[in-house]
Design an enzyme around this catalytic site. Structure first.
Site, PDB file in Angstrom:
ATOM      1  CG  ASP A   1       3.517 -10.100   4.619  1.00 37.86           C
ATOM      2  OD1 ASP A   1       3.990 -10.742   5.584  1.00 37.86           O
ATOM      3  OD2 ASP A   1       2.301 -10.022   4.375  1.00 37.86           O
TER       4      ASP A   1
ATOM      5  N   GLY B   1       0.823  -1.216   0.000  1.00 35.93           N
ATOM      6  CA  GLY B   1       0.000   0.000   0.000  1.00 35.93           C
ATOM      7  C   GLY B   1       0.854   1.261   0.000  1.00 35.93           C
TER       8      GLY B   1
ATOM      9  CE  LYS C   1       4.547  -0.084   2.435  1.00 35.94           C
ATOM     10  NZ  LYS C   1       3.608  -0.804   1.588  1.00 35.94           N
TER      11      LYS C   1
HETATM   12  P1  FBP Z   1       0.710  -1.899   3.637  1.00 32.81           P
HETATM   13  O1  FBP Z   1       0.774  -2.744   4.871  1.00 32.81           O
HETATM   14  O2  FBP Z   1       1.061  -2.609   2.402  1.00 32.81           O
HETATM   15  O3  FBP Z   1       1.530  -0.643   3.804  1.00 32.81           O
HETATM   16  O4  FBP Z   1      -0.782  -1.401   3.410  1.00 32.81           O
HETATM   17  C1  FBP Z   1      -1.568  -1.056   4.494  1.00 32.81           C
HETATM   18  C2  FBP Z   1      -2.953  -0.598   4.119  1.00 32.81           C
HETATM   19  O5  FBP Z   1      -2.973   0.766   3.817  1.00 32.81           O
HETATM   20  C3  FBP Z   1      -3.924  -0.947   5.240  1.00 32.81           C
HETATM   21  O6  FBP Z   1      -3.992   0.091   6.167  1.00 32.81           O
HETATM   22  C4  FBP Z   1      -5.191  -1.244   4.513  1.00 32.81           C
HETATM   23  O7  FBP Z   1      -5.980  -2.197   5.179  1.00 32.81           O
HETATM   24  C5  FBP Z   1      -4.731  -1.834   3.215  1.00 32.81           C
HETATM   25  O8  FBP Z   1      -3.443  -1.296   2.974  1.00 32.81           O
HETATM   26  C6  FBP Z   1      -5.637  -1.514   2.066  1.00 32.81           C
HETATM   27  O9  FBP Z   1      -5.179  -2.194   0.946  1.00 32.81           O
HETATM   28  P2  FBP Z   1      -5.531  -1.804  -0.550  1.00 32.81           P
HETATM   29  O10 FBP Z   1      -4.647  -0.667  -0.931  1.00 32.81           O
HETATM   30  O11 FBP Z   1      -5.168  -3.023  -1.318  1.00 32.81           O
HETATM   31  O12 FBP Z   1      -6.968  -1.425  -0.608  1.00 32.81           O
END
Ligand code: FBP
Length: 551
Positions: A176, A81, A202
């Site tokens: 991950d 994300g 990040k």
């Molecule tokens: P990361 O752990 O990859 O940084 O992403 C976190 C996040 O922003 C969460 O807070 C949220 O649940 C998820 O990504 C949403 O995912 P997507 O962008 O696939 O809708």
């Protein structure tokens, strides 16, 4: 193309760097500590990471580093994300590489790890980098959630690495993606490749942190962006005096964002998933807590309020956790069958005979739109996508029912007009705060020094973050040091441990001390918008979480 005045001004912001980076590049040397272990399961991890386990912590000192000025070809990947500051990690890496040797090349792999496996890359030039300095988003090269997992995927990555003659790859991602970075580093070393792999911490969720990684980048900006919005809503609530606002905040599992926003804004109520899990609070008990605040405030003629809800809450409520687990399993085995049914009643009947008695009972009591959301497509790991479940609406629905009951019993006579909000994507691509702009640029520059000094399987680390930037301590932490083995999809896997909210930690305790008063009285704080220009006490403050953790 026309650009906004702020974007233009931000192009010229020069991020601050730790003092060691003001030395001549060839005078930044690496000093090593003792060999390291892992947080648990050392034997299994040492066996899995035969060539990378146990490396020492690296820090930078003034000294001779001749190899740092060799020309390098480096790849960079954004993974997962979006988080504010990603562009500055890339800019810091680019500026470091060019400072080391002007012939060095930075390649950006497009769309995350798939870009590496499918060899889709863009050479990042000064002209491109300058268009993205100090801006939010990941649009410079895009991101992706695909991981390098199968043997074919590792082999495809190696092929690109050889073809592009890469000296190193920097993987910018969460827990991950950094675990994946460690696996790739080991795979490459085992095949005699000298390509170095460096990770960067990040995630807005703030759950990639430990003794050595004080914060993941993006958390500062995202939490401050949401706090601005919550503060504005609180001011509106206190002015109009007629609405209860239920605000769900992003953060997949950990509640760090919600806790930081509560510390910044002092809302009437805030739930922390980790506490809900520890105390085994049921949905009914959560609803009772909300109703108790509504009743107290109604007695003061304050029929308004603000409730903060972490995105992952429902997965921490025991009865919901059980239901979601059962649904995830059924969806993994028979997902196509159930999602193929267009009639919701048929879906409910189908589930009725397959779910446990308690879960089936609970499923039937959920508002239909929430029940449907629980049946929506799973994420790539087979989990329900919590950002798509309207927990805030579920709670509103349950609170309404409870208050109706209380009204009939004569124990409540106030007015309850609820409004639901979800703040998530609003915060992930904001212009990085000065903190994130400086931190990310420093992480990028640190990655360059680690790569140019020949290190692999490290995560870029910058510590002492509550001090002024020149006193920050950059270095490298062995990725395996942050790992343990966990059960994932039926087998034991190495993982970088997710940091959930520590209920014994100062940020949570500081919130817990005051929350009773906030639930009854109006104690709102209004943090306002992130400021980029002005006095340091307004523009350069880290989060309250970080300050409390360091106090
Ligand atoms: P990361 O752990 O990859 O940084 O992403 C976190 C996040 O922003 C969460 O807070 C949220 O649940 C998820 O990504 C949403 O995912 P997507 O962008 O696939 O809708």
């Amino acid at each position: 193309m026309e650009i906004s005045a702020l974007q233009k001004a931000r192009y010229h912001y020069q991020p601050k760097l730790p003092a060691i980076f003001s030395e001549k590049t060839e005078e930044i040397a690496v000093s090593f500590g003792e060999a390291t272990g892992s947080i648990a399961d050392s034997e299994a991890l040492a066996e899995l990471f035969k060539l990378s386990y146990g490396k020492p912590i690296a820090c930078f000192v003034k000294g001779k580093n001749e190899k740092i000025t060799r020309p390098l070809i480096v790849g960079v990947i954004l993974s997962g994300g979006q988080a504010p500051g990603g562009h500055n990690v890339i800019a810091g890496l680019y500026d470091g590489l060019k400072k080391g040797n002007k012939d060095s090349v930075l390649l950006g792999f497009i769309g995350g790890s798939s870009g590496l496996m499918e060899d889709r890359a863009l050479e990042l030039t000064e002209e491109i980098i300058n268009k993205y300095r100090n801006t939010g988003g990941f649009d410079i090269i895009g991101s992706g959630r695909t991981k390098i997992e199968s043997l074919e995927q590792f082999a495809a990555s190696l092929e690109t690495i050889k073809k592009r003659n890469l000296d190193a790859i920097v993987i910018i991602g969460g827990d991950d993606s950094n675990t994946n970075a460690a696996l790739l580093a080991e795979y490459l070393s085992a095949r005699g490749s000298n390509t170095r792999i460096i990770g960067c911490p990040k995630t807005i969720d703030g759950d990639l942190k430990n003794e050595y990684i004080e914060a993941s980048f993006g958390f500062d900006t995202a939490a401050k962006t949401y706090s601005e919005l919550i503060g504005n809503i609180q001011r509106d609530a206190a002015s109009a005096r007629k609405y209860w606002h239920f605000i769900k905040l992003m953060g997949r599992s950990a509640s760090h964002i919600t806790l930081e926003c509560a510390l910044q804004c002092q809302p009437n109520l805030c739930f922390i998933s980790e506490e809900v899990e520890e105390k085994k609070l049921s949905l009914g008990q959560i609803v009772e807590q909300i109703c108790s605040s509504i009743i107290k405030r109604a007695a003061n003629k304050e029929n308004f309020g603000v409730v903060l809800i972490p995105e992952g809450l429902i997965e921490f409520v025991p009865e919901m956790k059980k239901l979601i687990k059962e649904l995830n399993e059924l969806m993994a085995d028979d997902g196509a069958e159930i999602t193929g049914m267009t009639d919701f009643n048929r879906q409910t009947q189908w589930l009725d005979s397959r779910l446990s008695r308690e879960s089936s009972g609970l499923f039937k009591t959920l508002p239909p739109e929430i029940a449907r959301q629980l049946l929506a497509d799973r994420d790539p790991h087979g989990n329900v996508q919590v950002s798509l479940v309207d927990t805030e609406k579920l709670l509103i629905n349950m609170v309404k029912k409870k208050l109706k009951e209380l009204k009939t019993q004569g124990t409540y006579s106030g007015k309850f007009s609820p409004l639901a909000h979800f703040f998530g994507y609003e915060g992930r691509c904001a212009f990085p705060s000065n903190f994130d702009a400086d931190y990310c640029y420093s992480l990028g520059f640190t990655s360059f020094v680690l790569i140019a000094s020949g290190l692999t399987s490290y995560i870029s680390s910058v510590r002492n973050l509550t001090a002024p930037v020149d006193k920050w301590i950059p270095g490298g932490i062995p990725l395996t040091m942050m790992m343990d083995m966990e059960r994932r999809h039926g087998s034991s896997k190495p993982v970088i441990k997710k940091a959930l909210v520590d209920l014994e930690g100062k940020p949570f305790k500081s919130f817990a001390e005051k929350r009773e008063t906030w639930a009854a009285e109006t104690c709102y704080q209004y943090p306002g918008a992130i400021q980029y220009y002005g006095p340091p006490e307004v523009c350069d403050q880290p989060t309250k979480t970080l300050m409390l953790e360091h106090s």
